[in-house]
Design a protein around this motif. Structure first.
Motif, PDB file in Angstrom:
ATOM      1  N   LEU A  76       0.980  -1.419   0.227  1.00  4.40           N
ATOM      2  CA  LEU A  76      -0.398  -0.439  -0.064  1.00  4.40           C
ATOM      3  C   LEU A  76       0.905   1.225   0.144  1.00  4.40           C
ATOM      4  O   LEU A  76       1.919   1.355   0.116  1.00  4.40           O
ATOM      5  N   TYR A  77       0.121   2.893   0.282  1.00  2.00           N
ATOM      6  CA  TYR A  77       0.830   3.721  -0.122  1.00  2.00           C
ATOM      7  C   TYR A  77       1.843   4.185   1.151  1.00  2.00           C
ATOM      8  O   TYR A  77       2.413   2.890   1.900  1.00  2.00           O
ATOM      9  N   GLY A  78       1.458   4.939   1.309  1.00  2.00           N
ATOM     10  CA  GLY A  78       2.795   5.771   2.219  1.00  2.00           C
ATOM     11  C   GLY A  78       2.449   5.697   3.440  1.00  2.00           C
ATOM     12  O   GLY A  78       3.487   5.589   4.497  1.00  2.00           O
ATOM     13  N   VAL A  79       1.425   4.786   4.077  1.00  2.96           N
ATOM     14  CA  VAL A  79       1.102   3.934   5.365  1.00  2.96           C
ATOM     15  C   VAL A  79       2.328   2.809   5.671  1.00  2.96           C
ATOM     16  O   VAL A  79       2.448   2.203   6.096  1.00  2.96           O
ATOM     17  N   ASP A  80       2.602   2.310   4.621  1.00  2.18           N
ATOM     18  CA  ASP A  80       3.718   1.239   4.552  1.00  2.18           C
ATOM     19  C   ASP A  80       5.317   2.371   4.463  1.00  2.18           C
ATOM     20  O   ASP A  80       5.274   2.357   3.118  1.00  2.18           O
ATOM     21  N   THR A  81       5.632   1.412   5.246  1.00  3.13           N
ATOM     22  CA  THR A  81       6.909   2.485   5.315  1.00  3.13           C
ATOM     23  C   THR A  81       8.229   1.167   5.259  1.00  3.13           C
ATOM     24  O   THR A  81       9.763   2.060   5.607  1.00  3.13           O
ATOM     25  N   ARG A  82       8.517   0.053   4.795  1.00  2.00           N
ATOM     26  CA  ARG A  82       9.546  -0.786   4.333  1.00  2.00           C
ATOM     27  C   ARG A  82      10.640  -0.317   3.920  1.00  2.00           C
ATOM     28  O   ARG A  82      11.655  -1.009   3.673  1.00  2.00           O
ATOM     29  N   SER A  83      10.181   0.699   2.873  1.00  2.00           N
ATOM     30  CA  SER A  83      11.005   1.175   1.692  1.00  2.00           C
ATOM     31  C   SER A  83      12.235   1.787   1.435  1.00  2.00           C
ATOM     32  O   SER A  83      12.720   2.662   0.733  1.00  2.00           O
ATOM     33  N   ILE A  94      10.970  -4.782  -3.300  1.00  2.00           N
ATOM     34  CA  ILE A  94       9.994  -6.480  -3.989  1.00  2.00           C
ATOM     35  C   ILE A  94      11.475  -6.707  -4.170  1.00  2.00           C
ATOM     36  O   ILE A  94      11.626  -7.921  -4.503  1.00  2.00           O
ATOM     37  N   ALA A  95      11.826  -6.114  -5.249  1.00  2.00           N
ATOM     38  CA  ALA A  95      13.399  -6.681  -6.061  1.00  2.00           C
ATOM     39  C   ALA A  95      14.402  -7.307  -4.815  1.00  2.00           C
ATOM     40  O   ALA A  95      14.998  -7.694  -5.926  1.00  2.00           O
ATOM     41  N   GLU A  96      14.440  -6.518  -4.460  1.00  2.00           N
ATOM     42  CA  GLU A  96      16.021  -6.333  -3.472  1.00  2.00           C
ATOM     43  C   GLU A  96      15.322  -7.767  -2.333  1.00  2.00           C
ATOM     44  O   GLU A  96      16.008  -8.572  -2.029  1.00  2.00           O
ATOM     45  N   GLU A  97      14.282  -7.195  -1.516  1.00  2.00           N
ATOM     46  CA  GLU A  97      14.180  -7.918  -0.629  1.00  2.00           C
ATOM     47  C   GLU A  97      13.186  -9.730  -0.686  1.00  2.00           C
ATOM     48  O   GLU A  97      13.420 -10.403  -0.113  1.00  2.00           O
ATOM     49  N   TYR A 116       9.839 -11.164  -7.387  1.00  2.00           N
ATOM     50  CA  TYR A 116      10.157 -10.185  -8.130  1.00  2.00           C
ATOM     51  C   TYR A 116      10.725 -10.884 -10.010  1.00  2.00           C
ATOM     52  O   TYR A 116      10.373 -10.013 -10.725  1.00  2.00           O
ATOM     53  N   ALA A 117      10.802 -11.698  -9.559  1.00  2.00           N
ATOM     54  CA  ALA A 117      11.882 -12.294 -11.169  1.00  2.00           C
ATOM     55  C   ALA A 117      10.756 -13.206 -11.637  1.00  2.00           C
ATOM     56  O   ALA A 117      10.489 -13.110 -12.945  1.00  2.00           O
ATOM     57  N   ARG A 118       9.432 -12.657 -11.530  1.00  2.00           N
ATOM     58  CA  ARG A 118       8.093 -13.257 -12.077  1.00  2.00           C
ATOM     59  C   ARG A 118       7.041 -12.566 -12.481  1.00  2.00           C
ATOM     60  O   ARG A 118       6.283 -12.355 -13.529  1.00  2.00           O
ATOM     61  N   ALA A 119       7.198 -11.247 -11.857  1.00  2.00           N
ATOM     62  CA  ALA A 119       6.281  -9.708 -12.308  1.00  2.00           C
ATOM     63  C   ALA A 119       6.863  -9.206 -13.662  1.00  2.00           C
ATOM     64  O   ALA A 119       8.209  -9.417 -13.890  1.00  2.00           O
ATOM     65  N   ARG A 120       5.935  -8.640 -13.954  1.00  2.00           N
ATOM     66  CA  ARG A 120       5.771  -7.811 -15.651  1.00  2.00           C
ATOM     67  C   ARG A 120       5.209  -6.896 -15.914  1.00  2.00           C
ATOM     68  O   ARG A 120       5.571  -6.277 -16.606  1.00  2.00           O
ATOM     69  N   ARG A 121       3.990  -6.799 -15.100  1.00  2.00           N
ATOM     70  CA  ARG A 121       3.012  -5.871 -14.943  1.00  2.00           C
ATOM     71  C   ARG A 121       3.016  -5.806 -13.491  1.00  2.00           C
ATOM     72  O   ARG A 121       2.740  -5.268 -12.287  1.00  2.00           O
TER      73      ARG A 121
END
Length: 492
Positions: free
Chosen positions: A98-105, A141-144, A149-154
């Protein structure tokens, strides 16, 4: 003979809302489905995208079940910016972040600032890299989770996911894209390919359209699932706060929309791009518009938290007791940073603070302090907007928090600004319906939704709130080191 109507649906943080609206703006029916985001860890908010579609289909079937209308167009919106990554078959690779309420990045933000240059990002994208931005969430997602991420296309958001399920079109609106910092160039009005390749490698970013453009028409398969007629147009849609602004006509130069919801959001329409390190510069929902925006991480979320703590009281009871407490909440002061804070503090490790508690304080005092804390946060954002060059000429309020008079009155008293209230304040779903109506007919918001009331500041409360606002502004820097240490403990 059934009357022609449009459907508007918004996927929000705590609920999905749908409206059935006549082509003259008359609200025929509304429906709601409540949900709760998943919280798999500190600072993490996620949602399974199946919830969005399941609730959409339930809402449209409920809205159209009586059979007294013929739906001729559909409008969609949703919380954002969110990051839903899918494979090439549109199967989500993981739940949406989700948006800015998710602060993991935060680590990804730090890395991207060093890599791309913090000033360069603001110049190109209009906003600094923060936990609101979609780009760092993709990078997380790509790093963790490289296996996902290897399956992600869209890349999808709630509104574009509904569009895909309804029409088969893979598109995103320009405004939502402008919150995908650093992937979108606000000056070129398009994805910035070099940074997109660096931050989101392998993702086929969607073609861009404006929020009110038709993305496509309802397919036969979607018609069977939703009960909607096949072949009717569907808007491209946008992020909920921008649909809220459209629902109350707050899209003219100098307008400021205040959205009273689970979070508080502010959108100021400006004649030319403005940037600020503590706010978000974006393109608007309509062609040729620009915004300077802010958003608090919590507002109604705090009052809901208090309601849940006091299980024997509902919002109506707590609001009545808060009104009895009077200005200043009998000497209580709250920082509403219960999920970190977005603008203008930009601190994911900020935490809520309640100062001045004594054994004599009541739940009404606490509830009043929460409402006042939100209003102090609005004033802090308003001052930031003006410091960045904004010129606020009119304030328009919308959202569930406007239903009773107390909260809006407190905000006007603390900010010193009148607020217009329109006849319909249901919000984003109504704005989506307006855009849908414009696909098939002339629809003017002043005819659809006229002003019904103006909340004016009360001079007798000005001195008390001026003193408390000074204390509010001091409280965060004076407690920051302590709450950061506590935030660190909470993550262990």
């Amino acid at each position: 003979m059934p009357r022609n109507a449009v459907v508007g649906v918004d996927i929000g943080t705590s609920s999905s809302k749908g409206v059935l609206v006549g082509l003259d703006g008359t609200l025929i029916r509304s429906a709601v489905r409540e949900h709760t985001p998943d919280r798999p860890g500190p600072g993490r908010f996620e949602m399974d995208a199946s919830v969005w579609w399941d609730e959409f289909t339930a809402l449209t079937r409920e809205l159209t079940a009586p059979g007294d209308t013929t739906v001729v167009a559909v409008g969609v919106s949703g919380m954002g910016p969110c990051v839903l990554l899918t494979d090439e078959h549109d199967t989500p690779v993981r739940p949406a972040v989700l948006y800015g309420v998710d602060t993991r990045s935060v680590p990804q933000i730090d890395r991207l600032e060093r890599q791309l240059g913090a000033d360069a990002v603001v110049r190109r994208c209009g906003s600094a890299l923060t936990t609101q931005a979609a780009g760092p969430k993709i990078a997380w997602i790509a790093e963790e989770e490289p296996e996902h991420y290897a399956r992600a296309r869209r890349l999808y958001m709630p509104s574009s996911w509904l569009v895909r399920r309804l029409t088969g079109a893979y598109v995103l609106d320009h405004h939502s894209a402008s919150q995908c910092t650093p992937l979108y160039d606000t000056h070129a009005g398009d994805w910035h390919a070099p940074w997109a390749a660096e931050v989101a490698p392998g993702i086929d970013l969607p073609p861009l359209r404006w929020s009110g453009d038709a993305a496509g028409t309802v397919t036969a398969e979607a018609a069977r699932a939703t009960g909607l007629p096949p072949g009717i147009p569907v808007t491209t849609g946008t992020i909920d706060a921008w649909a809220e602004a459209l629902s109350v006509g707050a899209q003219n130069i100098g307008d400021l929309m205040l959205m009273y919801g689970t979070t508080m959001f502010l959108i100021h329409t400006v004649p030319e791009p403005l940037t600020s390190p503590s706010l978000w510069g974006t393109v608007g929902a309509l062609p040729g518009t620009r915004n300077l925006a802010g958003g608090m991480a919590t507002s109604g979320a705090v009052t809901n938290w208090l309601r849940d703590l006091f299980a024997d009281a509902d919002h109506a009871t707590l609001t009545r007791q808060a009104a009895e407490a009077g200005p200043g909440a009998n000497g209580l002061l709250m920082l509403p940073y219960f999920s970190g804070e977005r603008t203008p503090v930009m601190d994911p490790d900020a935490r809520g603070v309640i100062a001045g508690l004594t054994l004599s304080h009541t739940r009404g005092d606490l509830y009043r302090a929460a409402l006042e804390a939100t209003a102090f946060g609005v004033r802090h954002n308003v001052e930031g907007i003006e410091a960045a060059g904004g010129d606020i000429r009119r304030v328009v309020a919308v959202g569930g928090g406007t239903q009773g008079p107390l909260w809006t009155q407190i905000v006007s008293d603390i900010t010193g600004r009148p607020q217009e209230l329109r006849a319909v304040t249901i919000g984003a779903s109504y704005g989506g319906a307006l855009l849908a109506a414009r696909l098939v007919a002339d629809a003017d918001i002043d005819d659809w939704n006229p002003v019904r009331n103006t909340v004016t500041p009360r001079a007798e409360n000005a001195a008390r709130y001026e003193e408390l606002y000074g204390l509010y502004r001091r409280l965060y820097p004076e407690t920051r080191a302590t709450v950061h240490a506590l935030a660190s403990l909470q993550e262990r």
